[in-house]
Scaffold this motif. Structure first.
Motif, PDB file in Angstrom:
ATOM      1  N   LEU A   1      62.756  72.603  50.464  1.00  0.00           N
ATOM      2  CA  LEU A   1      61.415  73.134  50.620  1.00  0.00           C
ATOM      3  C   LEU A   1      60.441  72.124  51.217  1.00  0.00           C
ATOM      4  O   LEU A   1      59.315  72.446  51.516  1.00  0.00           O
ATOM      5  N   GLY A   2      60.843  70.911  51.395  1.00  0.00           N
ATOM      6  CA  GLY A   2      59.959  69.908  51.970  1.00  0.00           C
ATOM      7  C   GLY A   2      59.993  68.629  51.163  1.00  0.00           C
ATOM      8  O   GLY A   2      60.770  68.486  50.226  1.00  0.00           O
ATOM      9  N   PRO A   3      59.133  67.683  51.526  1.00  0.00           N
ATOM     10  CA  PRO A   3      59.148  66.403  50.839  1.00  0.00           C
ATOM     11  C   PRO A   3      58.708  66.547  49.394  1.00  0.00           C
ATOM     12  O   PRO A   3      57.904  67.403  49.054  1.00  0.00           O
ATOM     13  N   SER A   4      59.246  65.712  48.549  1.00  0.00           N
ATOM     14  CA  SER A   4      58.822  65.718  47.158  1.00  0.00           C
ATOM     15  C   SER A   4      58.334  64.326  46.827  1.00  0.00           C
ATOM     16  O   SER A   4      58.724  63.347  47.436  1.00  0.00           O
ATOM     17  N   GLY A   5      57.474  64.247  45.883  1.00  0.00           N
ATOM     18  CA  GLY A   5      56.923  62.963  45.502  1.00  0.00           C
ATOM     19  C   GLY A   5      55.459  63.112  45.178  1.00  0.00           C
ATOM     20  O   GLY A   5      54.968  64.189  44.874  1.00  0.00           O
ATOM     21  N   GLU A   6      54.774  62.007  45.279  1.00  0.00           N
ATOM     22  CA  GLU A   6      53.371  61.979  44.934  1.00  0.00           C
ATOM     23  C   GLU A   6      52.598  61.240  46.015  1.00  0.00           C
ATOM     24  O   GLU A   6      53.040  60.203  46.501  1.00  0.00           O
ATOM     25  N   CYS A   7      51.465  61.784  46.374  1.00  0.00           N
ATOM     26  CA  CYS A   7      50.621  61.160  47.389  1.00  0.00           C
ATOM     27  C   CYS A   7      49.900  59.973  46.754  1.00  0.00           C
ATOM     28  O   CYS A   7      49.172  60.136  45.777  1.00  0.00           O
ATOM     29  N   THR A   8      50.105  58.793  47.314  1.00  0.00           N
ATOM     30  CA  THR A   8      49.502  57.588  46.735  1.00  0.00           C
ATOM     31  C   THR A   8      48.114  57.292  47.295  1.00  0.00           C
ATOM     32  O   THR A   8      47.384  56.509  46.698  1.00  0.00           O
ATOM     33  N   ASN A   9      47.758  57.875  48.422  1.00  0.00           N
ATOM     34  CA  ASN A   9      46.432  57.623  48.994  1.00  0.00           C
ATOM     35  C   ASN A   9      45.548  58.862  48.992  1.00  0.00           C
ATOM     36  O   ASN A   9      44.541  58.906  49.693  1.00  0.00           O
ATOM     37  N   CYS A  10      45.896  59.876  48.201  1.00  0.00           N
ATOM     38  CA  CYS A  10      45.097  61.098  48.121  1.00  0.00           C
ATOM     39  C   CYS A  10      44.051  60.974  47.020  1.00  0.00           C
ATOM     40  O   CYS A  10      44.336  60.466  45.928  1.00  0.00           O
ATOM     41  N   HIS A  11      42.861  61.444  47.324  1.00  0.00           N
ATOM     42  CA  HIS A  11      41.756  61.456  46.370  1.00  0.00           C
ATOM     43  C   HIS A  11      40.929  62.704  46.663  1.00  0.00           C
ATOM     44  O   HIS A  11      41.105  63.344  47.680  1.00  0.00           O
TER      45      HIS A  11
END
Length: 182
Positions: A57-67
């Motif tokens: 379904l696409g990349p998994s993980g967590e955005c580290t530069n999202c705010h």
């Protein structure tokens, strides 16, 4: 002579119709075969490129530069955390800038509010939100938007929501309130 020519013409036309019908049937079969081969090809390519991945379904993980943090930098804020916008008397509309910190550039950001005014053009009237619906974050990581209120909005408190989805499908939301004063 005329009758025999007519009979010959009829025979030729009948024969031509039979040949055309055979060709049409053959063409339909050929197209069906082509479609089947195309489907098998697409399926095979899909299995090769997607079949072994753990997350299709696409990349998994967590955005580290999202705010996401929204503010109205040019407006004073009261003790309850509500921004105060004073309407400019004698003006048709009063504006202020809003900005939301996203953290990176070129992110599509949506803006929504509960306050509208009646906008009319060429005898057609509709409710117009006091905040435009979308923007993109710029290279400084901020998404900028304008808020424009009319005299009919005096006394109302606008709740302004802002949000976006990061590359991992996580939705980011924030909101502020702006009280429109005389």
């Amino acid at each position: 002579m005329m009758m025999s020519e007519k009979i010959e013409d009829d025979k030729r036309n009948l024969k031509r119709e039979k040949v055309l019908k055979k060709l049409k049937t053959k063409g339909e079969r050929r197209n069906m075969l082509k479609k089947m081969i195309k489907c098998i090809f697409i399926y095979t390519i899909s299995v090769i490129f997607i079949g072994c991945e753990s997350n299709v379904l696409g990349p998994s993980g967590e955005c580290t530069n999202c705010h996401l943090e929204i503010e109205a930098p040019n407006l004073p804020i009261d003790k309850n955390g509500v921004y105060q916008l004073d309407y400019n008397d004698g003006e048709i509309q009063t504006f202020t800038q809003l900005k939301a910190y996203i953290g990176y550039e070129m992110e599509y950001v949506e803006w929504v509010t509960n306050v509208t005014f009646e906008g009319c053009t060429w005898d057609y009237c509709e409710d117009v939100p006091v905040v435009n619906g979308s923007s993109y974050s710029s290279d400084d990581g901020y998404s900028y938007q304008m808020m424009g209120v009319m005299e009919e909005n005096i006394g109302q408190t606008a709740t302004i929501w802002v949000g976006y989805y990061d590359n991992y499908g996580t939705q980011w939301l924030d909101n502020i309130e702006v009280k429109i004063n005389e």
